[in-house]
Each structure stands twice: as structure tokens, then as C-alpha cells.
Motif scaffolding. Structure first.
Motif, short mmCIF file in Angstrom:
data_model
loop_
_atom_site.label_atom_id
_atom_site.label_comp_id
_atom_site.label_asym_id
_atom_site.label_seq_id
_atom_site.Cartn_x
_atom_site.Cartn_y
_atom_site.Cartn_z
N GLU A 1 0.84 -1.21 0.00
CA GLU A 1 0.00 0.00 0.00
C GLU A 1 0.87 1.26 0.00
O GLU A 1 0.41 2.34 -0.35
N GLU A 2 2.14 1.10 0.37
CA GLU A 2 3.06 2.25 0.38
C GLU A 2 3.77 2.44 -0.97
O GLU A 2 4.48 3.42 -1.16
N ALA A 3 3.60 1.49 -1.89
CA ALA A 3 4.33 1.56 -3.17
C ALA A 3 3.82 2.73 -4.01
O ALA A 3 2.69 3.19 -3.84
N ASP A 4 4.66 3.18 -4.93
CA ASP A 4 4.23 4.23 -5.86
C ASP A 4 3.40 3.62 -6.98
O ASP A 4 2.47 4.24 -7.47
N TYR A 5 3.80 2.39 -7.38
CA TYR A 5 3.07 1.68 -8.45
C TYR A 5 2.78 0.26 -7.99
O TYR A 5 3.61 -0.36 -7.32
N LEU A 6 1.61 -0.22 -8.38
CA LEU A 6 1.25 -1.60 -8.03
C LEU A 6 0.61 -2.25 -9.25
O LEU A 6 -0.44 -1.79 -9.73
N PHE A 7 1.27 -3.30 -9.77
CA PHE A 7 0.75 -4.01 -10.93
C PHE A 7 0.35 -5.42 -10.48
O PHE A 7 1.20 -6.28 -10.26
N MET A 8 -0.96 -5.60 -10.29
CA MET A 8 -1.48 -6.88 -9.83
C MET A 8 -1.66 -7.79 -11.05
O MET A 8 -2.17 -7.36 -12.08
N GLY A 9 -1.25 -9.06 -10.87
CA GLY A 9 -1.38 -10.02 -11.97
C GLY A 9 -0.11 -10.83 -12.05
O GLY A 9 0.85 -10.58 -11.32
N PRO A 10 -0.10 -11.84 -12.93
CA PRO A 10 1.11 -12.66 -13.07
C PRO A 10 2.27 -11.80 -13.60
O PRO A 10 2.11 -11.11 -14.62
N CYS A 11 3.41 -11.85 -12.93
CA CYS A 11 4.52 -10.97 -13.33
C CYS A 11 5.04 -11.35 -14.71
O CYS A 11 5.64 -10.51 -15.40
N GLU A 12 4.80 -12.60 -15.14
CA GLU A 12 5.25 -12.98 -16.48
C GLU A 12 4.49 -12.19 -17.55
O GLU A 12 4.94 -12.08 -18.68
N GLU A 13 3.33 -11.62 -17.16
CA GLU A 13 2.59 -10.76 -18.10
C GLU A 13 2.90 -9.28 -17.81
O GLU A 13 3.26 -8.54 -18.73
N THR A 14 2.75 -8.88 -16.56
CA THR A 14 2.87 -7.44 -16.24
C THR A 14 4.29 -6.91 -16.47
O THR A 14 4.46 -5.78 -16.94
N LEU A 15 5.30 -7.74 -16.16
CA LEU A 15 6.68 -7.26 -16.24
C LEU A 15 7.10 -7.01 -17.68
O LEU A 15 7.77 -6.02 -17.99
N SER A 16 6.71 -7.93 -18.57
CA SER A 16 7.12 -7.74 -19.97
C SER A 16 6.48 -6.48 -20.55
O SER A 16 7.10 -5.77 -21.33
N LYS A 17 5.25 -6.18 -20.12
CA LYS A 17 4.61 -4.94 -20.60
C LYS A 17 5.31 -3.72 -20.03
O LYS A 17 5.61 -2.75 -20.74
N ALA A 18 5.58 -3.77 -18.72
CA ALA A 18 6.14 -2.59 -18.05
C ALA A 18 7.56 -2.27 -18.53
O ALA A 18 7.93 -1.11 -18.65
N LEU A 19 8.36 -3.32 -18.77
CA LEU A 19 9.76 -3.09 -19.16
C LEU A 19 9.94 -3.06 -20.67
O LEU A 19 11.06 -2.84 -21.16
N GLY A 20 8.87 -3.30 -21.40
CA GLY A 20 8.96 -3.39 -22.86
C GLY A 20 9.13 -2.04 -23.54
O GLY A 20 9.12 -1.01 -22.92
#
Ligand code: BJW
Ligand code: ZN
Length: 274
Positions: free
Chosen positions: A255-274
């Protein structure tokens, strides 16, 4: 303020960052078929952490502990990196990353012991395995402490086939110590080269330096319940940096994070770092 789930806003932060760290946990390897520790399907639901992941547990029964780690080694040997490992590997290559985030540094500090990120890329000076490695076989003799990186399957004949016992939740306490893995230098009993509760994680000085200069911390697939890894995001924020959490579920302190991407990281991470 509640964390943002806006990927474009995150990418603006990413582009403006210079010293980026990622703190990863078991969720990073979940899509590769490696069980997590806590939560549904977690290893600590079936097995007692104190018996299997403490120096005291090993002293009491090296046999039980070796069966558990033999099983984990066999699972890891058969696993292949997933899309989240590949996204991190690509991002760790300076030639690729600097097209997105010029003049930046990136280090992955992983709590995972499965070695999967190592398999995903060839050039990896930027990986810190703070809880050790499943394939390190470490001498228990304090005067020797020789550690051999050994991916032999099985790690010793006496453990062959015991992975079925682990799957059924029944371990065999009777395996003779003399037939368990031994140090290849002095012949004393060896242990898995991982960091158990109560032990000091590896590379602490290097990690402290990286955390102190980080202006962005990605927290990936960890429940953030185990110290000291759980505190790195907090420390980065305390010094004015940003934190982005990638997790299937809510995790400690998110809850203290600046960004929170809920979901499988194998999906969210490739989008975020792409
Ligand atoms: C997904 C996903 C998908 C799933 N996509 N997400 C009392 C209070 C405070 C601290 C202590 C205390 N008593 C003792 C301590 C200290 C102790 C500690 O923190 N204990 C707490 C449990 C209370 N820590 C230690 O003892 C550490 N050493 C230490 O502190 O030394 C002192 C010192 C430090 C620094 C300097 C000087 C001195 C050592 C900790 C060693 C932990 N060892 C283990 C076993 C390692 C070997 C092995 O693998 O068997 O490490 S325990 C286990 O937990 C393993 C993990 O690395 C670690 C963290 O777990 P992780 O990775 O977060 O996994 P999970 O399962 O908890 O979470 C998975 C997450 O993924 C979940 O959130 C899911 O939602 C998510 N997920 N699928 C995205 N597809
Ligand atoms: Zn030895």
C-alpha cells in the motif's frame, strides 16, 4: 496516496531513473512450475520451515533436509525460464536497456535459489543470489567450507527416487548420513548452499551499497515477509526513490508503493519493461 496502476506513468518514472534494482521472490519462478513458499500451494503449507530451512533443522536431521532439497533441485533442473525471467534478462543487457533508460544501472537481487535467471541470459554480472543456490553443495566443516556448484542428478545415489516421498508428504528419516552428499575436498558431511533462517544472507555489503544509491526499486513476486529483503523497497523510498510492486496478490507493505501491478509478473513485467 494509493499506488498507481498506470503503466505509462510507471514508464515515465523508469525512463527518468538511473540506478534501478529489482528484488525478486518465488512468484518470479511460479510460472516455471517452481512452488512458492507461502499462500495457496506454498511449500510451507505442507512442510515445516523450522525443520527444513534452519541450521538447527539440518543438525537434527540432515536426511530429511537433503530429501527436501534433492526434490527442489530435481524440480529446478527440469524448469525453464518464463516470460518474466526473459523480460528481466533483456532489461539487464545494457545495450538493450540503455535504449529505454539511458546511462542506467540495473541489478536483480533475487531471493530465489533456483538459478533460473542465470539460465535465461549469458551475460549476467548484475545478478545477486542473496539466499544462495540450490546447486551449491557446501561443506559443513567450519575449517573447510568448500562449496562446489554441482548440478548432478541425483546429487547422490541414496536420495535417488526420494522425490516421490516428498510429493506424497512423507519423508524418510532413516537415510544413513555417510551416504548423503559429502564434501569433495575433506569428505565431511555437506549441506545445501542456501541461506536458512537465522543465517546471514550473501553479498550483504554489495546489496547495501546498491540499495543506498537506488532511485527505483521493482519488487517482483515476493510476499515481502522475510528480512532483510523485505526492507529494501522501504529504504529506497526513504531516500526519495520510487517503488513498483509486481504481484499476483496483495503483499506486505504494498500500500506504500508508488506503483502496483497486480497479476502474473510474467505478463505485467514484460509490458512494463517493454
Ligand atoms: C506471484 C506469482 C506470479 C505467486 N506473478 N507474483 C522476527 C521479526 C523480523 C525478522 C525476523 C524475526 N525473526 C527472525 C527474523 C529474521 C528472518 C525473517 O525475516 N523471518 C521472518 C519470516 C519473520 N530472516 C532471516 O533469518 C534472514 N537472515 C537474517 O535476517 O540475518 C540477519 C542479518 C541480516 C542482514 C545483515 C546482518 C544480519 C535469512 C532469511 C533466509 C530465508 N530462507 C528461505 C529459504 C532459502 C532456501 C530455500 O529456498 O529453501 O528463503 S525461507 C523462504 O522465504 C526463501 C525465500 O527466498 C524467502 C522469501 O519468500 P518469497 O520469495 O517472498 O516467497 P513467498 O512464497 O513468501 O511469496 C511468493 C509471492 O509471489 C506471493 O506474494 C505471491 O502472491 C506471489 N506470486 N505467483 C507474480 N505468477
Ligand atoms: Zn570440506
Amino acid at each position: 496516496m494509493a499506488p498507481s496502476g498506470n503503466i505509462l506513468a510507471f514508464q515515465d518514472t523508469l525512463h527518468a531513473s538511473r540506478n534501478i534494482i529489482a528484488v525478486a521472490g518465488a512468484g518470479l519462478s511460479a510460472a516455471s512450475g517452481i512452488p512458492t513458499f507461502r499462500g495457496a500451494g506454498g511449500i510451507w503449507r505442507k512442510y515445516d520451515a523450522i525443520s527444513l530451512a534452519t541450521p538447527e533443522g539440518f543438525a537434527k536431521s540432515p536426511s530429511l533436509v537433503w530429501q527436501f532439497y534433492h526434490y527442489r533441485r530435481e524440480v529446478a533442473l527440469r524448469a525453464v525460464p518464463n516470460k518474466a525471467h526473459l523480460a528481466l534478462s533483456a532489461f539487464s543487457l545494457s545495450s538493450l536497456r540503455n535504449q529505454i533508460v539511458p546511462h542506467s544501472t540495473f541489478t536483480l537481487i533475487t531471493q530465489n535459489v533456483d538459478g533460473l535467471k542465470t539460465v535465461a541470459a549469458s551475460e549476467q554480472p548484475d545478478l545477486i543470489e542473496m539466499h544462495g543456490r540450490l546447486f551449491d553443495v557446501q561443506c559443513t566443516n567450519k575449517k573447510c567450507q568448500y562449496t562446489l556448484f554441482d548440478t548432478t542428478s541425483p546429487v547422490c545415489e541414496a536420495l535417488s527416487g526420494t522425490e516421490e516421498l516428498v510429493e506424497h508428504g512423507t519423508l524418510d528419516p532413516e537415510i544413513d548420513q555417510s551416504t548423503l552428499p559429502r564434501c569433495s575436498k575433506c569428505g565431511d558431511l555437506a549441506r545445501p548452499g542456501v541461506v536458512w533462517f537465522g543465517e546471514i544472507p550473501r553479498h550483504m555489503k554489495e546489496i547495501d551499497k546498491l540499495v543506498q544509491k537506488a532511485d527505483l526499486c521493482l519488487v517482483i513476486g515476493t510476499s515481502s515477509t522475510v528480512q532483510p529483503a523485505a526492507s529494501y523497497a522501504y529504504e529506497v523510498q526513504e531516500q526519495g526513490g520510487k517503488v513498483a510492486v509486481f504481484n499476483l496478490e496483495r503483499s506486505e507493505g504494498d500500500e506504500e508503493a508508488d506503483y502496483l501491478f497486480m497479476g502474473p509478473c510474467e505478463e505485467t513485467l514484460s509490458k512494463a519493461l517493454g
